[in-house]
Scaffold this active site. Structure first.
Site, PDB file in Angstrom:
ATOM      1  N   GLU B  61       0.814  -1.217   0.000  1.00 60.79           N
ATOM      2  CA  GLU B  61       0.000   0.000   0.000  1.00 60.79           C
ATOM      3  C   GLU B  61       0.846   1.265   0.000  1.00 60.79           C
ATOM      4  O   GLU B  61       0.468   2.275  -0.613  1.00 60.79           O
ATOM      5  CB  GLU B  61      -0.959  -0.007   1.188  1.00 60.79           C
ATOM      6  CG  GLU B  61      -2.162  -0.937   1.024  1.00 60.79           C
ATOM      7  CD  GLU B  61      -1.833  -2.403   1.248  1.00 60.79           C
ATOM      8  OE1 GLU B  61      -0.692  -2.700   1.669  1.00 60.79           O
ATOM      9  OE2 GLU B  61      -2.704  -3.257   1.009  1.00 60.79           O
ATOM     10  N   HIS B 130     -11.503  -5.663   8.324  1.00 62.48           N
ATOM     11  CA  HIS B 130     -12.343  -5.475   7.141  1.00 62.48           C
ATOM     12  C   HIS B 130     -13.591  -4.642   7.438  1.00 62.48           C
ATOM     13  O   HIS B 130     -14.501  -4.599   6.618  1.00 62.48           O
ATOM     14  CB  HIS B 130     -12.770  -6.838   6.578  1.00 62.48           C
ATOM     15  CG  HIS B 130     -11.664  -7.623   5.951  1.00 62.48           C
ATOM     16  ND1 HIS B 130     -10.649  -8.183   6.682  1.00 62.48           N
ATOM     17  CD2 HIS B 130     -11.398  -7.948   4.654  1.00 62.48           C
ATOM     18  CE1 HIS B 130      -9.818  -8.831   5.862  1.00 62.48           C
ATOM     19  NE2 HIS B 130     -10.248  -8.699   4.638  1.00 62.48           N
TER      20      HIS B 130
HETATM   21  C1  LIG Z   1      -1.881  -4.972   4.007  1.00 62.59           C
HETATM   22  C2  LIG Z   1      -2.914  -5.797   3.324  1.00 62.59           C
HETATM   23  N1  LIG Z   1      -3.326  -5.449   2.102  1.00 62.59           N
HETATM   24  C3  LIG Z   1      -4.278  -6.143   1.469  1.00 62.59           C
HETATM   25  C4  LIG Z   1      -4.850  -7.259   2.051  1.00 62.59           C
HETATM   26  C5  LIG Z   1      -5.944  -8.034   1.330  1.00 62.59           C
HETATM   27  N2  LIG Z   1      -5.457  -9.366   0.951  1.00 62.59           N
HETATM   28  C6  LIG Z   1      -5.693 -10.448   1.705  1.00 62.59           C
HETATM   29  S1  LIG Z   1      -4.930 -11.812   1.127  1.00 62.59           S
HETATM   30  C7  LIG Z   1      -4.263 -10.961  -0.168  1.00 62.59           C
HETATM   31  C8  LIG Z   1      -3.366 -11.671  -1.140  1.00 62.59           C
HETATM   32  C9  LIG Z   1      -2.212 -12.302  -0.449  1.00 62.59           C
HETATM   33  O1  LIG Z   1      -1.439 -13.002  -1.373  1.00 62.59           O
HETATM   34  P1  LIG Z   1      -0.220 -13.904  -0.913  1.00 62.59           P
HETATM   35  O2  LIG Z   1       0.686 -13.103  -0.059  1.00 62.59           O
HETATM   36  O3  LIG Z   1       0.368 -14.476  -2.142  1.00 62.59           O
HETATM   37  O4  LIG Z   1      -0.850 -15.042   0.009  1.00 62.59           O
HETATM   38  P2  LIG Z   1      -1.926 -16.151  -0.403  1.00 62.59           P
HETATM   39  O5  LIG Z   1      -3.277 -15.549  -0.138  1.00 62.59           O
HETATM   40  O6  LIG Z   1      -1.705 -16.504  -1.815  1.00 62.59           O
HETATM   41  O7  LIG Z   1      -1.678 -17.285   0.529  1.00 62.59           O
HETATM   42  C10 LIG Z   1      -4.665  -9.633  -0.148  1.00 62.59           C
HETATM   43  C11 LIG Z   1      -4.292  -8.618  -1.145  1.00 62.59           C
HETATM   44  C12 LIG Z   1      -4.387  -7.590   3.333  1.00 62.59           C
HETATM   45  N3  LIG Z   1      -4.882  -8.635   3.991  1.00 62.59           N
HETATM   46  N4  LIG Z   1      -3.433  -6.856   3.943  1.00 62.59           N
END
Ligand SMILES: Cc1ncc(C[n+]2csc(CCOP(=O)(O)OP(=O)(O)O)c2C)c(N)n1
Ligand SMILES: Cc1ncc(C[n+]2csc(CCOP(=O)(O)OP(=O)(O)O)c2C)c(N)n1
Ligand SMILES: [Mg+2]
Ligand SMILES: [Mg+2]
Lengths: 417, 325, 417, 325
Positions: B61, B130
């Protein structure tokens, strides 16, 4: 034997891994060599396939092929050399039960018992392999998807469901199983792990810490800062990145243009990519990394190259952004299937093992279902509990107002009595 | 020609219009491309405007806002999406120390036309981070403007105006109202972005709210009307600046004021409104300004959010308290 | 001729550097090889000297030795191959005048004319070398210490002093010289540079962007995120890290355990370390990196290995944390002295040049001194100016209150008139 | 045995005592080691307690707070220094989403005894980001406690208490008072950390402040006394929780209240105090609660800070306004 996680755990400070001095130097070397592939190409936005396969796979550590054949690896074989058939069956059982639990949770979400579920489908080997590499005195910092690791730590699976059901925001005792609460804000926990590991080092203990995160998380500044802090303080921490190819709808090339394990070198510690669908490979590489940490050699980055077989969460619709054939291709690399093939080919199992496991699986599903359904809603006053450890005048005031307000309903005509 | 559409769709249409009419407008954020955002607010935009206008960003972000600032310096007008309220904090430093202050730092020589869209608030049964309402944390910071529409029509026009603004605008979208339908007239001539609106006239007490709580206040006013109480309801629309003139005019008439927001009451916008309106209307007020909002506690797990959030009964209860003075 | 920066500048989109396709591949290669040194050692907290010299210096690009001898370098020589004696004298002049300006500012601070000053003493070559590598249409994002780069961009030196005097927080027009405002929050500007560069690429322009930052800044999450974004979007940006060995009182080993230029590889772009006290080396390496950016090859990290000869700022007392002999050792590598030796050895200068420059130097000092002393305090109402571009009701209200309040003093008895 | 010492020295002594008496206490931050911090508050501590107790960190505030959280989970009690107010924002995410909420998230099973020291406020002629007062941005966040001493004695004891607290405490140090001397008695028995103190009794109006503004309010009260106005002055000491009981008791007596802080008035602590005290003392107040504070503008360059900050005249002016009701 690998016991169901709710059962008794090994004593703290148990014998630990089987590592000798092997591996380390050469592995670091391998990492160095890999860096040669790093030089930026004019056209960096090549197709995922090319990026993923052409450059990367040569460096993948793999002890078990998708067909279940055992591949020799001078580097990492020592870390699984004396694994017993019983332990192998234990890994298999862990993966099967974790998958069963995960499927149950998904269906509980569909039935409205959970608000949300983040499935680990496809990532069982990465989680069980790394989870079983840990000693009881090691400490785990998970994301929100490490149900398999939680299983290995002996966290009651039902406990994991509390936050997805909306009855709490975590709620198990992190120190009960040295398994920290799920962390939702992406990347934050890598710093907690690093700080914890700095504390371990200060204490003169030889425990290690493992921080899980995803391919998407690799972009967060916090993760980079955890690399810096852990390197500077030489903290005994393993960064375990499950590169499941997707961060919700974004493929890994939106986060990096080179394989993620290479990130580590620039911070002065080794990175290695392991086949994340190979439970033996994950076990061996994680043990190697943990041994480095225990020996005071500092952090390591492990990239487990795997695939998120399902949706990001039950709220997600992956058909909007990825093709089914990608998933199909990964199905052939299924982590459970390949260990089964190996077990069968090595005559480590008989029919009865699978039949029993099936029954155990069903029992687990039932138990989880029942546990969730009987999970009580939290008391309303829980809003005001644990906001502070030492209390806060405003919380007391608001709690009292809330109590008076709640009581006013009891007085109201329709409230009865 | 007015059309009925959901609030999320109204923002989608507004973004589409902005992308169409100004080649410098960009949409960027996590999953805003093919997926169309987790709430589908950017649905179809990347398909129609391409990856260089509707940009899936790395998961970072601070990086999103920091690069948006750079793009604004280059003459672009980025509209940034933060996926959920609780995930804006990694970007907070860039927002507070850079985005908010760059125009002043440059003595006006650069402008920061950046919109930061944040789906906010609770009521959707989500997991931690959220459901939060962090608007106070932005309103306190000079250099930022903070707005929040309560309905589809406003969502459409306020987004147009936010994008046209040469100041950074934190655009809080009431996520639990995303699916509520309302009239959108793309031909209308909108009023000023930061002007409050009287959405129900009344004489006995003024209820003020913004974003998701406006509907609740309207329901409360309707319920109160059945008991013979005649409440005026104001939709503030803007949290910074706050339209004190409109509130003052209303309070001079009704002599009583209740402020409702989801954010915690302590240091919330209700505090600022109470302080300033009490100063402006000291001799008019028959009762202290009362506030209904979240408690001083982390946003609770979903099964408790109904107790945590202002609801009809709590609003009516507070109205009764104010009327009892 | 290198003109005083306040004079006319070259037209936008001028011919640019002399780069061929050379360099790139091999430089990336060199980076890869360097990574081999990365493997973590048991004892990472070795003394600075060992870390700094043993491992690192072999990779240092150097075209001019401290003794002023020209070293051949197949890689980077092409970038300065056709440099004229006049241009060399220009570089010398830039460094001398920058140092003079810097010294004047330090003494103005001592006299109470400035609240603070951050001296660039010792970093003249890094700044003039990189600054003179830029085209006018390139864009610069500085920290708070890039007075030499500002000079190259034609920013009036007096303008730089406004924020240190406390009359404004920046105040020049960044677009006037494509030189952004000084940024104090460490690391932030690297993201602005990346975003700007993304915009350049979107515009289809072949300009490049350069972001300055320090060794301390390398630890900030924002800098890591700028590496990620620039790599993923292949943005035409050069990250120019002046490793001056210190972040206030902290030596570089508190930020990293391997040379900083190696950080880049893990993000998929090349990093190179150049002798930051060698103006020719800095010029050549920066030109190479800028050319890469223009050719669409994306970001580069340049680490200019240099030394902060003075205090962090005029508020700092370096005797508390570092030895004088360290400074003495670096004095022998003085950037100005070495170019002078080269110029003299090559007969590119005569006595008159130095005499004239001395006079010019004095004139500059005088001009700056006078400019500062005559700098008016800002109008009180400036507090309320430019808070918003489109206005804000509260600011209007507070401005009016403030006006009334100010006016009340005029009415007061002692106000007179 | 009381001793006179500067406020900065009092904090130094307090940290020293904590390091001595509890091996789990750590001091960490940028330049806190050999340099002893840019204000010398940690002077000599690394020399005496070693590099593993007094830790120079990499230049990354999120990393500092994030690792402090991890250290707290391991049983340590880190005291973190943020070098200046304006540099806390890179750590804001870790503070708000992790540090503040971890105890509640764990249903009380882990504690977060982390102190975050922030030299804050203006008046020292510094460059941008070195003079801000961001306490509102922390007070709004449940799970954090926010305090600010105004004098050396309090600084000593409040630091002791903050370190002993099992909750995260944001400890705002009034940097322009660092060199002011006051009595410190390490043998004293301190009052509660979050209790306000009446520093001057009066009958005509209550002035409340905390941190750097307490001294100003005392000066204002002295000046007013010469004009025959008898002002009561309260040192709040704590911003979260706020000691409304003490303020209420005073206002019930004086019937007039003026709040003074350096932070911008809009959404500042004065708003919360005004709102709540007006509710509590509605029938006692003879005038609206008035506020004196910073303007809704970025902290200005040093040559303007005197105009920006509350000064004696502005406070007295506001007192007169309140008394005129
Ligand atoms: C700081 C932040 N930004 C956005 C989100 C929303 N979000 C939740 S999971 C996710 C994707 C995460 O991807 P990854 O790190 O590859 O983990 P995976 O879900 O594939 O296990 C996002 C953008 C969040 N939880 N925290
Ligand atoms: C986010 C942030 N934290 C702390 C500071 C205080 N500070 C100013 S300069 C500095 C050291 C910077 O070191 P480096 O990046 O090496 O640059 P140098 O000063 O050596 O040029 C620090 C800690 C700051 N300006 N911003
Ligand atoms: Mg992923
Ligand atoms: Mg430095």
């Amino acid at each position: 034997m690998t016991v169901e996680s709710t059962a008794a755990r090994k004593p703290r400070r148990s014998a630990g891994g089987k590592a000798g001095a092997t591996g380390t130097g050469t592995a670091a070397e391998a990492t160095g060599t890999a860096a040669k592939a790093t030089g930026a190409k004019r056209a960096t936005r090549t197709s995922r396939a090319a990026a993923g396969k052409g450059t990367a796979e040569p460096q993948l550590v793999q002890l078990l092929t998708p067909e279940g054949e055992r591949v020799k690896n001078a580097e990492y074989d020592p870390y699984v050399a004396d694994i017993t058939p019983e332990e192998l069956r234990g890994l298999y059982r862990d993966m099967v039960l974790t998958r069963r639990f995960d499927a149950e949770a998904t269906s509980l979400q569909r039935q409205g018992e959970l608000g949300l579920w983040a499935s680990l489908l496809g990532q069982e080997a990465a989680q069980i392999g790394s989870g079983r590499a840990l000693r009881d005195d090691d400490y785990v910092f998970p994301t929100y998807r490490e149900h398999g690791v939680a299983w290995c730590r002996g966290v009651d699976p039902a406990n994991l469901l509390g936050m997805f059901r909306g009855v709490n925001n975590g709620g198990w005792d992190p120190n009960g199983n040295n398994f920290h609460l799920y962390t939702i804000v992406i990347g934050s926990q890598t710093l907690h792990a690093t700080g914890y590991a700095m504390g371990v080092a200060k204490d003169g203990a030889d425990s290690a810490v493992i921080a899980y995160f995803g391919d998407g998380a690799s972009s967060q500044g916090d993760v980079a800062e955890s690399f810096t802090f852990s390197a500077v303080y030489n903290a005994p921490v393993v960064f375990f990145c499950q590169n499941n190819q997707w961060a919700i709808s974004e493929p890994t090339e939106k986060q990096t243009r080179v394989p993620l394990y290479q990130r580590a070198q620039g911070y002065g510690f080794p990175g290695v990519r392991v086949d994340g669908n190979d439970v033996l490979g994950c076990l061996a590489v994680t043990k190697w990394a943990l041994e480095r940490a225990r020996r005071g050699e500092g952090p390591t980055l492990v990239e487990a190259y795997t695939y998120r077989m399902g949706a990001h969460t039950t709220s997600d619709d992956p058909t909007r952004y990825r093709h089914d054939d990608e998933r199909a291709a990964w199905e052939a690399k299924d982590p459970i299937l390949r260990l089964r093939r190996y077990l069968e080919a090595s005559n480590h199992t008989d029919e009865a093992f699978f039949v029993e496991l099936e029954a155990e699986s069903e029992a687990l599903g039932r138990r989880v279902r029942e546990a969730v359904r009987s999970m009580p809603d939290p008391d309303h006053f829980a809003i005001f509990e644990n906001v502070y450890a030492d209390g806060h005048a405003l919380v007391d005031e608001e709690r009292a107002q809330f109590a008076a307000y709640q009581a006013s309903f009891a007085d109201a005509p329709e409230g009865g009595n | 020609m007015a059309e009925k559409m959901a609030l999320a769709k109204a923002i989608n249409e507004s973004l589409r219009k902005a992308l169409e009419s100004d080649p410098k407008v960009l949409v960027m954020g996590e999953d805003v491309g093919k997926l169309g955002g987790v709430f589908r607010v950017t649905d179809g935009l990347q398909k129609d405007f391409g990856e260089s206008r509707v940009i899936d960003t790395p998961l970072a972000e601070s990086g999103i806002v920091g690069t948006a600032i750079g793009l604004a310096l280059r003459g672009y007008r980025p509209v940034v999406e933060i996926q959920f309220d609780g995930f804006v904090f990694p970007a907070y430093d860039q927002i507070v120390t850079q985005l908010a202050k760059m125009h002043a730092r440059a003595l006006g020589k650069v402008k920061m036309p950046v919109v930061i869209r944040i789906p906010y608030g609770g009521g959707i049964g989500a997991v931690e981070h959220h459901s939060e309402s962090p608007e106070s944390l932005f309103a306190h910071v000079a250099g930022l403007k903070v707005v929040s529409p309560s309905n589809a029509g406003d969502a459409y026009w306020m987004m147009q105006q936010a994008i046209q603004s040469d100041d950074p605008v934190i655009f809080f979208e009431p996520k639990r109202r995303y699916w509520d339908k309302g009239e959108v007239d793309p031909e209308a001539i909108p009023g000023p972005l930061h002007r409050a609106r009287v959405v129900r006239e009344g004489t006995d007490l003024t209820l003020v709210a913004y974003g998701p709580m406006v509907k609740l206040c309207q329901e409360a006013a309707a319920a109160a009307a059945e008991e013979g109480k005649n409440l005026e309801v104001l939709d503030l629309r803007s949290v910074s600046p706050l339209d004190f003139d409109t509130i003052q005019a209303s309070v001079e008439k009704t002599r009583r004021l209740v402020v409702v927001h989801e954010a915690p009451v302590f240091f919330g916008s209700g505090a600022e409104i109470a302080a300033r309106i009490t100063e402006r209307c000291f001799y008019h007020l028959e009762a202290p300004v009362l506030r209904v909002g979240g408690y001083h506690a982390p946003y609770p797990p979903a099964r408790l959010e109904e107790e945590y959030l202002p609801g009809l009964d709590r609003v009516l209860d507070t109205v009764d308290r104010a009327l009892a003075y």
